[in-house]
Design a protein around this motif. Structure first.
Motif, PDB file in Angstrom:
ATOM      1  N   VAL A  33       0.838  -1.206   0.000  1.00 42.37           N
ATOM      2  CA  VAL A  33       0.000   0.000   0.000  1.00 42.37           C
ATOM      3  C   VAL A  33       0.872   1.255   0.000  1.00 42.37           C
ATOM      4  O   VAL A  33       0.544   2.258  -0.649  1.00 42.37           O
ATOM      5  CB  VAL A  33      -0.953  -0.012   1.204  1.00 42.37           C
ATOM      6  N   THR A  34       1.999   1.201   0.717  1.00 42.54           N
ATOM      7  CA  THR A  34       2.904   2.361   0.732  1.00 42.54           C
ATOM      8  C   THR A  34       3.407   2.668  -0.669  1.00 42.54           C
ATOM      9  O   THR A  34       3.471   3.836  -1.084  1.00 42.54           O
ATOM     10  CB  THR A  34       4.095   2.099   1.674  1.00 42.54           C
ATOM     11  N   ALA A  35       3.777   1.636  -1.416  1.00 47.67           N
ATOM     12  CA  ALA A  35       4.233   1.850  -2.788  1.00 47.67           C
ATOM     13  C   ALA A  35       3.118   2.455  -3.642  1.00 47.67           C
ATOM     14  O   ALA A  35       3.364   3.303  -4.511  1.00 47.67           O
ATOM     15  CB  ALA A  35       4.706   0.527  -3.385  1.00 47.67           C
ATOM     16  N   ILE A  36       1.886   2.045  -3.380  1.00 44.89           N
ATOM     17  CA  ILE A  36       0.766   2.538  -4.180  1.00 44.89           C
ATOM     18  C   ILE A  36       0.516   4.022  -3.918  1.00 44.89           C
ATOM     19  O   ILE A  36       0.429   4.827  -4.854  1.00 44.89           O
ATOM     20  CB  ILE A  36      -0.487   1.692  -3.890  1.00 44.89           C
ATOM     21  N   TYR A  37       0.378   4.417  -2.625  1.00 42.73           N
ATOM     22  CA  TYR A  37       0.089   5.840  -2.413  1.00 42.73           C
ATOM     23  C   TYR A  37       1.305   6.712  -2.700  1.00 42.73           C
ATOM     24  O   TYR A  37       1.164   7.905  -2.990  1.00 42.73           O
ATOM     25  CB  TYR A  37      -0.517   6.105  -1.033  1.00 42.73           C
TER      26      TYR A  37
ATOM     27  N   TRP B 115      -0.814  16.112   2.686  1.00 43.96           N
ATOM     28  CA  TRP B 115      -1.691  15.164   3.369  1.00 43.96           C
ATOM     29  C   TRP B 115      -3.159  15.398   3.022  1.00 43.96           C
ATOM     30  O   TRP B 115      -3.962  14.462   3.050  1.00 43.96           O
ATOM     31  CB  TRP B 115      -1.483  15.235   4.880  1.00 43.96           C
ATOM     32  N   GLU B 116      -3.519  16.630   2.687  1.00 40.56           N
ATOM     33  CA  GLU B 116      -4.911  16.909   2.319  1.00 40.56           C
ATOM     34  C   GLU B 116      -5.306  16.114   1.068  1.00 40.56           C
ATOM     35  O   GLU B 116      -6.385  15.505   1.017  1.00 40.56           O
ATOM     36  CB  GLU B 116      -5.101  18.404   2.075  1.00 40.56           C
ATOM     37  N   THR B 117      -4.425  16.129   0.061  1.00 42.51           N
ATOM     38  CA  THR B 117      -4.759  15.401  -1.178  1.00 42.51           C
ATOM     39  C   THR B 117      -4.667  13.896  -0.972  1.00 42.51           C
ATOM     40  O   THR B 117      -5.463  13.132  -1.548  1.00 42.51           O
ATOM     41  CB  THR B 117      -3.818  15.827  -2.306  1.00 42.51           C
ATOM     42  N   ARG B 118      -3.713  13.454  -0.171  1.00 45.65           N
ATOM     43  CA  ARG B 118      -3.534  12.012   0.030  1.00 45.65           C
ATOM     44  C   ARG B 118      -4.674  11.416   0.845  1.00 45.65           C
ATOM     45  O   ARG B 118      -5.084  10.274   0.598  1.00 45.65           O
ATOM     46  CB  ARG B 118      -2.198  11.733   0.710  1.00 45.65           C
ATOM     47  N   CYS B 119      -5.221  12.151   1.804  1.00 47.39           N
ATOM     48  CA  CYS B 119      -6.212  11.585   2.718  1.00 47.39           C
ATOM     49  C   CYS B 119      -7.653  11.990   2.391  1.00 47.39           C
ATOM     50  O   CYS B 119      -8.587  11.265   2.765  1.00 47.39           O
ATOM     51  CB  CYS B 119      -5.901  12.013   4.156  1.00 47.39           C
TER      52      CYS B 119
ATOM     53  N   GLY C 266      -1.090  14.549   9.235  1.00 47.11           N
ATOM     54  CA  GLY C 266      -1.962  15.509   8.570  1.00 47.11           C
ATOM     55  C   GLY C 266      -3.111  15.988   9.422  1.00 47.11           C
ATOM     56  O   GLY C 266      -3.810  16.936   9.048  1.00 47.11           O
ATOM     57  N   HIS C 267      -3.290  15.325  10.607  1.00 45.26           N
ATOM     58  CA  HIS C 267      -4.422  15.652  11.487  1.00 45.26           C
ATOM     59  C   HIS C 267      -5.749  15.593  10.725  1.00 45.26           C
ATOM     60  O   HIS C 267      -6.628  16.430  10.880  1.00 45.26           O
ATOM     61  CB  HIS C 267      -4.227  17.041  12.112  1.00 45.26           C
ATOM     62  N   LEU C 268      -5.833  14.572   9.903  1.00 46.72           N
ATOM     63  CA  LEU C 268      -7.018  14.362   9.072  1.00 46.72           C
ATOM     64  C   LEU C 268      -7.437  12.905   9.168  1.00 46.72           C
ATOM     65  O   LEU C 268      -6.689  12.054   9.636  1.00 46.72           O
ATOM     66  CB  LEU C 268      -6.708  14.705   7.602  1.00 46.72           C
TER      67      LEU C 268
ATOM     68  N   PRO D 182     -11.084  12.681  -3.048  1.00 48.09           N
ATOM     69  CA  PRO D 182     -11.819  11.430  -3.332  1.00 48.09           C
ATOM     70  C   PRO D 182     -11.270  10.673  -4.526  1.00 48.09           C
ATOM     71  O   PRO D 182     -11.280   9.437  -4.537  1.00 48.09           O
ATOM     72  CB  PRO D 182     -13.247  11.907  -3.575  1.00 48.09           C
ATOM     73  N   LEU D 183     -10.793  11.377  -5.580  1.00 44.78           N
ATOM     74  CA  LEU D 183     -10.257  10.690  -6.756  1.00 44.78           C
ATOM     75  C   LEU D 183      -8.961   9.940  -6.410  1.00 44.78           C
ATOM     76  O   LEU D 183      -8.768   8.796  -6.831  1.00 44.78           O
ATOM     77  CB  LEU D 183     -10.003  11.702  -7.886  1.00 44.78           C
ATOM     78  N   LYS D 184      -8.075  10.592  -5.638  1.00 48.27           N
ATOM     79  CA  LYS D 184      -6.812   9.931  -5.285  1.00 48.27           C
ATOM     80  C   LYS D 184      -7.059   8.783  -4.309  1.00 48.27           C
ATOM     81  O   LYS D 184      -6.475   7.693  -4.455  1.00 48.27           O
ATOM     82  CB  LYS D 184      -5.838  10.942  -4.676  1.00 48.27           C
TER      83      LYS D 184
END
Length: 762
Positions: A30-34, A51-55, A92-94, A58-60
């Protein structure tokens, strides 16, 4: 063994950052994927923020779930998603968008319709409007990059652990060797060995192995041709040279081995860039890993000195070579990173960052310490060397702390705090020893406080300062083999301390308060001989009965040191004495100690003592101990010594006569003691001097033939089937001659010879 357990505990404690620094294998999919999706931009909001885009994009997040379904096994998917959720919260506190919220886009039909993208196929400048899948080649490239990076991170820390494992094995062998020697020298084992032929036969292979180790490892110098010198370094013994050389080889191997270079690395595309980055990280981490060893081996209160029985000089030798290795690693780390930043064209901009300035400064301090630590400079300007050494060492520790402050979990501080703890503990123990030796509170005498007093006198003809110290403490129990650090506090540089061997001590009894004391008995083998006054300060002929009567009487202890004035503090002390009409001074001298341990000389039947100059200070306490152990009936004494021989060579004959008339007088009248005196200075006449029971003291001009003396002593001992101990203390040249002679005797088949070198070096 407690010391060894402590080191093992430290290593086990240290392994935790090693384990936590490497990403578990079940999370790497999963680490390699994100990580791969981090090289793509998605049009949905939020579209900025790491972190906002990663977490929360919705598309990512949908793409991450989709690729995890395709490439990861169920247990990898579960572990990896949990790790991603935790990272979103911690950094990211998300919250990561739940899979259930995106389920309609994660069906099998939806996965089949998803667009597949290859590595670098879609630039970041072009946002993607739909979830996408990673091409198999894209996933493999990123996974191999992540897996290789995790291996390199693990190997950096694991190879640092190899250094600790190496020294753990060396120290364990030292502890076991000392334990084994203690057992074999015990009275019960010795008695059983002498009376049991079967036991002697059983021990024969072990004896042959021990003899081989003594002949080829423990006694000889590293090289026959160069003596102690190997390149520009000095090694007293071949075994120490082998240990140090082995650690050098290990350090070179761990700095250069196990670099995985792969094609299409997403971080560093070419092999050279990968190698530079991995080597830069490896050398920096290994340099940090050596820092606790540096401080451990440099301490006076190093518990392993006691556990192994090795001298401070041995650990100081290890300290210097660990320092060389750590400094070379730090220089390599700094140079490689400077080269990397120079290649990227932003060297000056990067160097403006504080953490880089602190790291570079720490490396510079490590480099500056090296030329100041060479033997030539240390011996001529020890005070300057020591002050600079301490300041630079503290400075480089501070620099290392601030260099690694950018890491949020401060993982590299794991190496630094042990060094701080070791240094603090050593300094605290020094203060405790100072108080212990120099202060005594008398609660039964008006709560008065007693302090250490001292008296120094200089003899021009002997060129020796006789320092008599009356310690304030009533708890000191002197022993042969001990040395103290001496301070002269009321000087501008009063913090300086200098090590000197305790040459002699005796007690001045307060007869008004003395009580009758039972005499020594034949069965009193457990007697602490240090509690018996050895002899009077005058040309003593004090009888054994007088010694016995004073054994438990209240008394004042006087410690005697003989100091040869050279440069620095010893020369200043001599000048203070010269300024007085009586060639003496009562300047306050404080003690820190005791350090060093007594060698069980009494377990050997034939003993040869070789002294050079003021090295007689290490010899006289053993002679006095023999006198006390054989004070009544030599046949029933707590000593096996039957033949005790002294060979002493000094520069001034006057010094020899003074010691012979004072401290050596009780031994010179004994039948089991022989002494030969040699003077190498210009005043080598054999004028007589008043010595008890002797009309003339013969002092031979020149130097003794040490080889002949040792071989003759070994031959006589072999004829009488006696065990032999050769104890030497003096200049390096004399110690080298004695060591070479002992090795020659061992090579010629003389067995049961133990070589002991009493010396202090820094």
């Amino acid at each position: 063994m407690l010391a060894l357990c402590g080191l093992i505990f430290f290593i086990v404690f240290y392994t935790s950052p090693v384990a936590s620094s490497a990403l578990p294998k079940n999370e790497r999919c999963v680490t390699a994927i994100y990580t791969a999706y981090g090289y793509l931009s998605f049009a949905a909001a939020p579209d900025v923020g790491f972190w906002e885009t990663r977490c929360q994009n919705p598309l990512k997040v949908t793409s991450i779930y989709a690729a995890s379904d395709v490439y990861c096994l169920p247990f990898e998917r579960k572990a990896g998603i949990l790790q991603l959720q935790q990272s979103c919260r911690d950094f990211g506190h998300l919250e990561l968008i739940p899979r259930e919220q995106l389920a309609e886009n994660l069906t099998r039909d939806a996965l089949r319709r998803m667009t597949i993208v290859k590595y670098l196929e879609v630039p970041r400048e072009h946002p993607i409007n739909t979830p996408v899948l990673l091409a198999p080649s894209y996933y493999d490239t990123v996974f191999q990059t992540i897996d290789t990076w995790e291996f390199e991170v693990w190997s950096h820390y694991a190879y640092g652990l190899l250094g600790y494992a190496f020294w753990l094995c060396i120290l364990a062998l030292g502890i076991l060797q000392r334990l084994g020697h203690h057992i074999t020298q015990s009275q019960m084992v010795q008695t059983s060995y002498r009376t049991s032929p079967g036991l002697r036969t059983l021990c024969l292979p072990v004896q042959k192995l021990c003899h081989w180790v003594q002949v080829y490892l423990v006694v000889p110098h590293p090289l026959r041709s160069n003596g102690r010198k190997v390149l520009w370094w000095t090694f007293p013994t071949r075994l120490e040279a082998i240990v140090v050389l082995a650690f050098w080889i290990l350090s070179i191997i761990v700095c250069t081995a196990s670099y995985r270079l792969i094609p299409n690395n997403i971080y560093w595309p070419d092999g050279q860039s990968q190698l530079l980055r991995y080597a830069a990280d490896r050398t920096g981490i290994l340099s940090f890993a050596n820092i606790p060893l540096l401080w451990l081996f440099a301490g006076r209160n190093n518990i392993f000195i006691w556990a192994t029985g090795w001298s401070f000089a041995t650990f100081n030798l290890f300290h210097r070579h660990v320092a060389w290795i750590a400094t070379i690693q730090a220089v390599a780390h700094t140079s490689l990173y400077l080269f990397i930043m120079y290649g990227k064209g932003r060297l000056l901009k990067k160097l403006q960052k504080p953490y880089l300035l602190w790291g570079t400064g720490a490396t510079i301090l490590m480099v500056l310490v090296l030329p100041l630590a060479i033997q030539w400079f240390r011996h001529r300007s020890y005070e300057i060397f020591l002050l600079i050494h301490i300041i630079f060492s503290v400075g480089l520790l501070v620099g290392c702390f601030y260099h690694t402050i950018i890491f949020s979990d401060h993982e590299y501080w794991t190496y630094l705090w042990p060094a701080v703890a070791i240094w603090s503990a050593d300094r605290a123990l020094r203060v405790i020893r100072l108080i212990y030796c120099n202060v005594h509170v008398r609660c039964n005498a008006g709560n008065s406080i007693q302090y250490t007093k001292s008296f120094a006198s200089y003899d021009e003809s002997a060129d020796v300062i006789r320092l008599e110290v009356f310690p304030g403490s009533k708890l000191l129990c002197p022993n042969p083999g001990q040395y103290y650090y001496l301070y002269q506090p009321f000087r501008l540089t009063g913090w300086e301390s200098h090590p000197f061997t305790l040459g002699h001590w005796f007690y001045e009894s307060d007869y008004k308060d003395a009580s009758p004391t039972p005499p020594l008995t034949k069965e009193d083998h457990a007697l602490d001989v240090t509690q018996v006054p050895l002899l009077s300060d005058s040309a003593s002929s004090e009888s054994t009965e007088e010694i016995q009567l004073k054994r438990h009487a209240p008394r004042g202890l006087k410690l005697v040191f003989w100091i040869r004035p050279y440069d620095g503090w010893t020369r200043q002390l001599r000048d203070q004495c010269r300024c007085s009409p009586t060639q003496s001074t009562d300047s306050t001298i404080l003690l820190e100690g005791p350090y060093g341990e007594r060698f069980p000389l009494w377990n050997y039947e034939s003993v040869l003592l070789v002294a050079g100059g003021t090295g007689i200070a290490a010899i006289i306490p053993y002679i006095h101990e023999h006198l006390l152990r054989t004070a009544e009936d030599p046949e029933q004494a707590a000593s096996q010594i039957r033949d005790l021989q002294l060979v002493w060579v000094a520069r001034q004959a006057a010094f020899i006569r003074q010691i012979a008339a004072r401290e050596l007088a009780p031994a010179l009248i004994r039948d089991d003691f022989r002494a030969s005196f040699y003077a190498t200075g210009t005043q080598t006449s054999t004028a007589s001097n008043s010595v008890p029971c002797m009309d003339e003291l013969e002092i031979v001009a020149g130097r003794p033939n040490v080889e002949s003396v040792v071989l003759a002593h070994a031959h006589a001992a072999q004829l009488s089937e006696s065990s032999v101990a050769v104890l030497v203390c003096g200049p390096v040249a004399l110690a080298d001659q004695t060591r070479a002679a002992v090795q020659l005797a061992l090579e010629r088949g003389y067995r049961s010879i133990r070589y002991v070198e009493e010396s202090f070096s820094w």
